[in-house]
Design an enzyme around this catalytic site. Structure first.
Site, short mmCIF file in Angstrom:
data_model
loop_
_atom_site.label_atom_id
_atom_site.label_comp_id
_atom_site.label_asym_id
_atom_site.label_seq_id
_atom_site.Cartn_x
_atom_site.Cartn_y
_atom_site.Cartn_z
N ARG A 25 96.24 -85.90 -30.87
CA ARG A 25 94.99 -86.37 -29.91
C ARG A 25 94.22 -87.12 -30.50
O ARG A 25 93.83 -88.08 -29.79
CB ARG A 25 94.31 -85.07 -29.30
CG ARG A 25 93.50 -85.34 -28.22
CD ARG A 25 92.88 -84.00 -27.66
NE ARG A 25 91.56 -84.06 -26.77
CZ ARG A 25 91.79 -84.07 -25.64
NH1 ARG A 25 92.79 -84.36 -25.03
NH2 ARG A 25 90.72 -84.49 -24.88
N ILE A 48 88.31 -88.88 -20.49
CA ILE A 48 89.54 -87.75 -20.51
C ILE A 48 88.92 -86.45 -20.47
O ILE A 48 87.96 -86.17 -21.02
CB ILE A 48 90.32 -88.13 -21.47
CG1 ILE A 48 91.73 -87.02 -21.60
CG2 ILE A 48 89.65 -87.97 -23.14
CD1 ILE A 48 92.61 -87.43 -22.46
N SER A 49 89.70 -85.74 -19.45
CA SER A 49 89.40 -84.42 -19.45
C SER A 49 89.48 -83.30 -20.64
O SER A 49 90.07 -83.83 -21.58
CB SER A 49 90.16 -83.57 -18.28
OG SER A 49 90.23 -84.33 -17.07
N GLN A 50 88.93 -82.28 -20.71
CA GLN A 50 88.96 -81.51 -21.97
C GLN A 50 90.67 -81.01 -22.11
O GLN A 50 91.04 -81.06 -21.03
CB GLN A 50 88.09 -80.20 -21.82
CG GLN A 50 88.66 -79.30 -20.52
CD GLN A 50 87.51 -78.32 -20.11
OE1 GLN A 50 87.09 -78.28 -18.88
NE2 GLN A 50 87.33 -77.50 -20.98
N PHE A 194 86.27 -84.95 -12.11
CA PHE A 194 86.94 -86.24 -12.50
C PHE A 194 86.18 -87.31 -12.08
O PHE A 194 85.77 -87.54 -11.40
CB PHE A 194 88.30 -86.10 -12.02
CG PHE A 194 89.27 -85.49 -12.69
CD1 PHE A 194 89.53 -84.02 -12.55
CD2 PHE A 194 90.40 -85.85 -13.53
CE1 PHE A 194 90.44 -82.96 -13.28
CE2 PHE A 194 91.57 -85.15 -14.12
CZ PHE A 194 91.20 -83.82 -13.88
#
Ligand code: SAH
Length: 206
Positions: A25, A48-50, A194
Site C-alpha cells: 500500500r 482513497i478510502s480507508q 466517497f
C-alpha cells in the site's frame, strides 16, 4: 492493518486478506501513514478510502466462481491501489479514471509493483467500457445518485455483481447489485463517504 482493521471488523474472505497482506500500500498512497485507518489524499483533490472499505467492497464484489480470470471493471482508478488488490486476486482488470494525471501516476505505480496486466483507461466511467464486458464484477469507487445504466448493461447476466456508494454528495449507502438475466437485486448496506462520481450518468462537476 490486516489483523486490526480488516479481520477485527469482519473481513473473512481468505483471498482478500492474503491480497491485502501482499500488495504494498505504501507504494500507492503517499504520506506518513499509508496503513492508517482513515481516508487519504491521492492527488487532484481525490481520496482513497480507508483500507477496511476497500476490503469490504472487494469482499462484496467477489464474482460467482471466484476472481481468477474474472473480467472486472473498476470506476475511479485514483492511486491504483484497489486495482492492484483486484489484480493480485487474479482478476482481469480494466480501470477507468477521468483525471489523466491520476491515471498516469497509477499506471506507473501499478507497473512498478508488478501489476502490468491492469488496463487503465482515461474516460467517463459512468459510461462503462463496453468493449471489455460483460463484467463478472464492477466496483465503483466514487459516489453517485444512482447506478449508471450503462454499468448495469455491462454487468454479466449470470450473477454479475456491482458494488457502488449510492446517494448524495455528502454521504452514500454502500450498495450491492446482483444481476441474473434481466433481474436486478439491489441491497443497501452501511453508510459511507466517497468523493463524487462525476460524469454523464453521475453528478455534475468541473
Ligand atoms: N479506487 C481508488 C480511489 C478512488 S477515489 C484507489 O484505489 O485509490 C475516486 C476516483 O474516481 C477519483 O480519482 C476520481 O477522479 C474518479 N472519478 C470520479 N468520477 C469518475 C468518472 N465518471 N469516471 C472515472 N473516474 C471518475
Amino acid at each position: 492493518m490486516v489483523a486490526e482493521q480488516l479481520e477485527a471488523r469482519g473481513i473473512t474472505d481468505p483471498d482478500v486478506l492474503a491480497a491485502f497482506r501482499t500488495v504494498p500500500r505504501h507504494e500507492f498512497v503517499e504520506g506518513d501513514e499509508p496503513y492508517g485507518d482513515h481516508a487519504m489524499p491521492v492527488g487532484s483533490g481525490q481520496t482513497i478510502s480507508q483500507p477496511y472499505i476497500v476490503a469490504r467492497m472487494t469482499q462484496l464484489g467477489r464474482p460467482r466462481g471466484g476472481w481468477e480470470g474474472a473480467r472486472t471493471l473498476e470506476i475511479g482508478t485514483g492511486s491504483g491501489y484497489q486495482a492492484a488488490i483486484l489484480s493480485e486476486l487474479g482478476a482481469d482488470v480494466t480501470t477507468i479514471e477521468r483525471h489523466a494525471s491520476l491515471a498516469d501516476d497509477a499506471r506507473r505505480r501499478l507497473s512498478d509493483a508488478g501489476y502490468d496486466s491492469v488496463e487503465i483507461v482515461v474516460a467517463d466511467g459512468t459510461e462503462g467500457w463496453p468493449a471489455g464486458g460483460p463484467y463478472r464484477s464492477i466496483l465503483v469507487t466514487a459516489g453517485g445518485p444512482s447506478v449508471p445504466q450503462p454499468l448495469v448493461e455491462q454487468l454479466h447476466p449470470e450473477g454479475g455483481r456491482l458494488v457502488m456508494p449510492v446517494g448524495g454528495r455528502e454521504h452514500q449507502l454502500l450498495t450491492l447489485v446482483e444481476r441474473n438475466g434481466d433481474e436486478l437485486q439491489s441491497t443497501e448496506l452501511e453508510p459511507v463517504v466517497f468523493v463524487p462520481l462525476i460524469g454523464r450518468y453521475g453528478l455534475r462537476g468541473d
